[in-house]
Write a protein that holds these residues in place. Structure first.
Motif, PDB file in Angstrom:
ATOM      1  N   TYR A 248     -32.277  -6.308 -24.860  1.00  0.00           N
ATOM      2  CA  TYR A 248     -30.810  -7.197 -25.205  1.00  0.00           C
ATOM      3  C   TYR A 248     -30.495  -5.762 -25.790  1.00  0.00           C
ATOM      4  O   TYR A 248     -30.916  -4.878 -26.613  1.00  0.00           O
ATOM      5  CB  TYR A 248     -31.972  -8.112 -25.873  1.00  0.00           C
TER       6      TYR A 248
ATOM      7  N   SER B  93     -27.058  -5.009 -28.823  1.00  0.00           N
ATOM      8  CA  SER B  93     -26.161  -5.351 -29.878  1.00  0.00           C
ATOM      9  C   SER B  93     -25.281  -4.271 -29.870  1.00  0.00           C
ATOM     10  O   SER B  93     -25.406  -3.227 -30.067  1.00  0.00           O
ATOM     11  CB  SER B  93     -26.643  -5.835 -31.379  1.00  0.00           C
TER      12      SER B  93
ATOM     13  N   ASN C 139     -25.712  -9.824 -32.925  1.00  0.00           N
ATOM     14  CA  ASN C 139     -25.856 -10.549 -31.599  1.00  0.00           C
ATOM     15  C   ASN C 139     -26.088  -9.761 -30.818  1.00  0.00           C
ATOM     16  O   ASN C 139     -25.650  -8.393 -30.081  1.00  0.00           O
ATOM     17  CB  ASN C 139     -24.171 -11.467 -31.572  1.00  0.00           C
ATOM     18  N   PHE C 140     -27.562 -10.481 -29.632  1.00  0.00           N
ATOM     19  CA  PHE C 140     -27.902  -9.333 -28.826  1.00  0.00           C
ATOM     20  C   PHE C 140     -27.827 -10.108 -27.326  1.00  0.00           C
ATOM     21  O   PHE C 140     -27.576 -11.378 -27.221  1.00  0.00           O
ATOM     22  CB  PHE C 140     -29.286  -9.620 -29.482  1.00  0.00           C
ATOM     23  N   ASN C 141     -27.071  -9.643 -26.240  1.00  0.00           N
ATOM     24  CA  ASN C 141     -27.169  -9.262 -24.896  1.00  0.00           C
ATOM     25  C   ASN C 141     -28.569  -9.269 -24.508  1.00  0.00           C
ATOM     26  O   ASN C 141     -28.384  -7.796 -23.722  1.00  0.00           O
ATOM     27  CB  ASN C 141     -25.275  -9.825 -24.454  1.00  0.00           C
ATOM     28  N   LEU C 142     -28.698  -9.545 -23.145  1.00  0.00           N
ATOM     29  CA  LEU C 142     -29.493 -10.119 -22.280  1.00  0.00           C
ATOM     30  C   LEU C 142     -29.237  -8.309 -21.135  1.00  0.00           C
ATOM     31  O   LEU C 142     -27.514  -8.643 -21.225  1.00  0.00           O
ATOM     32  CB  LEU C 142     -29.833 -10.893 -21.224  1.00  0.00           C
TER      33      LEU C 142
END
Length: 196
Positions: A86, A88, A94-97
């Motif tokens: 993930y 950020s 916020n963390f995104n795959l």
């Protein structure tokens, strides 16, 4: 400790710490798990208090890494126990795959992560998993380019059977190292460290 380890000050963490990265004497990130989701906390004041927690997937975290240019780009990576990474880019809020899980033919394993030394220019990151290497599945070290890649690309597919990659490290000059924790056998080139 601020005096070469002569004395230590205890700081209470907001979770059981499974992974962490230190930015400087005041700023660091902690990764934990509450039984349902991965969590990342940030402190900017030496652990006196922590930021609002960021949720990072649904599995225990095994790696938290800050960018080599963190003070400018505020970029952080987190990896978990099922081969997911993930990203950020907002200081851990916020963390995104990234892509999907690492493309393994067998096993999943805990993930390790590293930024390329020139990440600010090339946006390349690396990931490895400690899933044991088998004859039909030798891919355990991967690369991903932020903003360009959609899947992880294997960069080393000739590891010996039973190799277990536990750690990645990148030098300031760009050399990538990975630790193979299987017993060292020089004649069979097993164990030790692989380098690119």
């Amino acid at each position: 400790s601020n005096d070469s380890g002569q004395h230590f000050t205890m700081n209470i963490s907001p979770c059981s710490v499974d992974a962490w990265t230190i930015v400087d004497g005041n700023t660091w990130f902690l990764g934990g798990y509450d039984g349902n989701k991965g969590l990342v906390y940030r402190t900017d004041n030496g652990g006196k208090f922590y930021s609002i927690v960021a949720e990072v997937g649904g599995q225990p975290l095994t790696a938290v890494v800050s960018s080599p240019d963190y003070t400018q780009d505020k970029t952080v990576l987190a990896g978990n126990s099922v081969g997911q990474a993930y990203l950020s880019q907002d200081n851990g809020t916020n963390f995104n795959l990234l892509g999907q899980s690492l493309p393994l033919t067998t096993g999943i394993g805990r993930i390790n992560l590293a930024f390329d030394s020139k990440f600010n220019e090339n946006k390349i990151i690396y990931a490895a998993t400690d899933a044991k290497v088998i004859t039909t599945g030798k891919d355990r070290i991967f690369r991903f380019k932020i903003g360009q890649s959609t899947t992880w690309q294997s960069i080393h597919s000739s590891l010996p059977d039973n190799a277990i990659i536990k750690q990645l490290s990148v030098t300031n000059t760009g050399a990538l190292y990975a630790v193979n924790t299987q017993p060292v056998t020089a004649a069979e080139t097993k164990g030790g460290v692989v380098r690119s």
